[in-house]
Design a protein around this motif. Structure first.
Motif, PDB file in Angstrom:
ATOM      1  N   LEU A   3      51.627 -34.108 -32.499  1.00  0.00           N
ATOM      2  CA  LEU A   3      51.681 -35.558 -32.596  1.00  0.00           C
ATOM      3  C   LEU A   3      52.761 -36.045 -33.544  1.00  0.00           C
ATOM      4  O   LEU A   3      53.141 -37.206 -33.514  1.00  0.00           O
ATOM      5  CB  LEU A   3      50.325 -36.089 -33.062  1.00  0.00           C
ATOM      6  CG  LEU A   3      49.208 -36.018 -32.033  1.00  0.00           C
ATOM      7  CD1 LEU A   3      47.908 -36.510 -32.642  1.00  0.00           C
ATOM      8  CD2 LEU A   3      49.541 -36.825 -30.796  1.00  0.00           C
ATOM      9  N   THR A   4      53.281 -35.186 -34.406  1.00  0.00           N
ATOM     10  CA  THR A   4      54.317 -35.601 -35.346  1.00  0.00           C
ATOM     11  C   THR A   4      55.713 -35.472 -34.776  1.00  0.00           C
ATOM     12  O   THR A   4      56.678 -35.852 -35.414  1.00  0.00           O
ATOM     13  CB  THR A   4      54.237 -34.762 -36.631  1.00  0.00           C
ATOM     14  OG1 THR A   4      54.302 -33.384 -36.288  1.00  0.00           O
ATOM     15  CG2 THR A   4      52.946 -35.043 -37.387  1.00  0.00           C
ATOM     16  N   LEU A   6      58.862 -36.244 -32.128  1.00  0.00           N
ATOM     17  CA  LEU A   6      59.426 -37.318 -31.320  1.00  0.00           C
ATOM     18  C   LEU A   6      60.203 -36.703 -30.173  1.00  0.00           C
ATOM     19  O   LEU A   6      61.267 -36.108 -30.383  1.00  0.00           O
ATOM     20  CB  LEU A   6      60.368 -38.203 -32.148  1.00  0.00           C
ATOM     21  CG  LEU A   6      61.152 -39.265 -31.363  1.00  0.00           C
ATOM     22  CD1 LEU A   6      60.194 -40.247 -30.722  1.00  0.00           C
ATOM     23  CD2 LEU A   6      62.141 -39.978 -32.252  1.00  0.00           C
ATOM     24  N   ARG A  34      55.975 -44.075 -26.114  1.00  0.00           N
ATOM     25  CA  ARG A  34      55.870 -42.751 -26.725  1.00  0.00           C
ATOM     26  C   ARG A  34      56.758 -42.594 -27.953  1.00  0.00           C
ATOM     27  O   ARG A  34      56.737 -41.573 -28.621  1.00  0.00           O
ATOM     28  CB  ARG A  34      56.177 -41.682 -25.673  1.00  0.00           C
ATOM     29  CG  ARG A  34      55.277 -41.827 -24.457  1.00  0.00           C
ATOM     30  CD  ARG A  34      55.610 -40.853 -23.355  1.00  0.00           C
ATOM     31  NE  ARG A  34      54.992 -41.284 -22.094  1.00  0.00           N
ATOM     32  CZ  ARG A  34      54.941 -40.533 -21.015  1.00  0.00           C
ATOM     33  NH1 ARG A  34      55.451 -39.325 -21.035  1.00  0.00           N
ATOM     34  NH2 ARG A  34      54.371 -40.982 -19.913  1.00  0.00           N
ATOM     35  N   HIS A  37      55.628 -41.275 -31.476  1.00  0.00           N
ATOM     36  CA  HIS A  37      55.726 -39.921 -32.020  1.00  0.00           C
ATOM     37  C   HIS A  37      56.702 -39.844 -33.194  1.00  0.00           C
ATOM     38  O   HIS A  37      56.679 -38.870 -33.947  1.00  0.00           O
ATOM     39  CB  HIS A  37      56.171 -38.944 -30.937  1.00  0.00           C
ATOM     40  CG  HIS A  37      55.066 -38.522 -30.022  1.00  0.00           C
ATOM     41  ND1 HIS A  37      54.144 -37.570 -30.359  1.00  0.00           N
ATOM     42  CD2 HIS A  37      54.730 -38.950 -28.778  1.00  0.00           C
ATOM     43  CE1 HIS A  37      53.282 -37.405 -29.365  1.00  0.00           C
ATOM     44  NE2 HIS A  37      53.614 -38.232 -28.388  1.00  0.00           N
ATOM     45  N   LYS A 181      48.989 -46.218 -34.621  1.00  0.00           N
ATOM     46  CA  LYS A 181      48.544 -44.970 -35.227  1.00  0.00           C
ATOM     47  C   LYS A 181      47.309 -45.239 -36.081  1.00  0.00           C
ATOM     48  O   LYS A 181      47.251 -46.237 -36.815  1.00  0.00           O
ATOM     49  CB  LYS A 181      49.634 -44.371 -36.112  1.00  0.00           C
ATOM     50  CG  LYS A 181      50.663 -43.546 -35.378  1.00  0.00           C
ATOM     51  CD  LYS A 181      51.699 -42.983 -36.341  1.00  0.00           C
ATOM     52  CE  LYS A 181      52.757 -42.177 -35.582  1.00  0.00           C
ATOM     53  NZ  LYS A 181      53.869 -41.767 -36.468  1.00  0.00           N
ATOM     54  N   TRP A 185      45.909 -39.744 -37.761  1.00  0.00           N
ATOM     55  CA  TRP A 185      47.290 -39.337 -37.528  1.00  0.00           C
ATOM     56  C   TRP A 185      48.133 -39.648 -38.754  1.00  0.00           C
ATOM     57  O   TRP A 185      48.945 -38.837 -39.199  1.00  0.00           O
ATOM     58  CB  TRP A 185      47.840 -40.061 -36.312  1.00  0.00           C
ATOM     59  CG  TRP A 185      49.202 -39.624 -35.840  1.00  0.00           C
ATOM     60  CD1 TRP A 185      50.134 -38.922 -36.531  1.00  0.00           C
ATOM     61  CD2 TRP A 185      49.758 -39.878 -34.554  1.00  0.00           C
ATOM     62  NE1 TRP A 185      51.265 -38.725 -35.768  1.00  0.00           N
ATOM     63  CE2 TRP A 185      51.054 -39.308 -34.536  1.00  0.00           C
ATOM     64  CE3 TRP A 185      49.310 -40.543 -33.417  1.00  0.00           C
ATOM     65  CZ2 TRP A 185      51.897 -39.378 -33.430  1.00  0.00           C
ATOM     66  CZ3 TRP A 185      50.147 -40.613 -32.319  1.00  0.00           C
ATOM     67  CH2 TRP A 185      51.417 -40.036 -32.312  1.00  0.00           C
TER      68      TRP A 185
END
Length: 228
Positions: A3-4, A6, A34, A37, A181, A185
């Motif tokens: 999730l971290t 991009l 998206r 990310h 977020k 997260w």
């Protein structure tokens, strides 16, 4: 995908970024949501107008005659699960609205990588969530189909400016899609959001909230997070 991270490309398509105002990003298409990310991005906003078909269906909807919806589903089962849940809640046949909700659910799942998501469609008439906050989820997708949209503020910008007064409050429009977020997260949130205060009015809102479906050990925490 972590999730971290991009991704430079999503599903083989270049992700285009229209305007970057860290930690909020504004985009012009659903796949570009998206960009959440990005490590420094806490909110992606897809500014959009609802389709004529969705608008027409919503125009004939009486909010006082429908119940709130809350259910979890595999994304592959939405075509049957979602219409069934809406029918059970008293919604008339609304194929365009149903398709829009399913599309947003798939976009949410594509970002998180979760096969199962939780959908909440509710009529809001109170100020139960008027305090700015960040939710105890990884990611929350919010859109308002009727009424005032979700409000949000940038925490970091306010703190760095040393402002003692009220922060600048920004607001999603009807149909806009916000991916926020959560604290699972981003432990130290840079974006906070709330439901717009409407308790002193006769206003109503129809709000869609999409979360990853909670695991059993997270269920008690996540079910308390009902603000949008």
């Amino acid at each position: 995908m972590a999730l971290t991270e991009l991704p430079e490309r999503v599903a083989g398509n270049q992700v285009d970024l229209d305007v970057r105002v860290a930690p909020a990003v504004h985009v012009s298409c659903p796949t570009a949501l998206r960009q959440i990310h990005n490590r420094d991005t806490a909110l992606t906003v897809w500014r959009r107008s609802l389709s004529d078909d969705v608008d027409a269906e919503l125009a004939g909807l009486v909010l006082g005659e429908v119940d709130d919806i809350l259910f979890a589903s595999e994304t592959g089962a939405l075509e049957t699960a979602l219409p069934g849940a809406m029918e059970q809640a008293g919604y008339p046949g609304l194929p365009a609205l149903t398709a829009d909700i399913a599309m947003l659910a798939r976009q949410h799942a594509a970002v998180t990588g979760d096969a199962k998501i939780r959908i909440r469609l509710e009529v809001v008439e109170t100020d139960a969530c008027r305090k700015f906050h960040s939710d105890y989820v990884t990611l929350r997708t919010i859109t308002t189909y009727l009424g005032e949209g979700t409000q949000w503020i940038e925490v970091k910008a306010r703190d760095m400016a040393g402002l003692s007064g009220e922060p600048e409050i920004r607001q999603l429009g009807v149909g806009d899609v916000g991916m926020f977020k959560g604290r699972l997260w981003q432990e130290a949130p840079t974006i906070l959001h709330r439901s717009p205060p409407i308790g002193d009015t006769d206003a109503q809102r129809l709000v869609l909230v999409i979360d990853p479906a909670p695991d059993e050990d997270e269920r008690a925490i996540r079910l308390e997070e009902k603000c949008a």
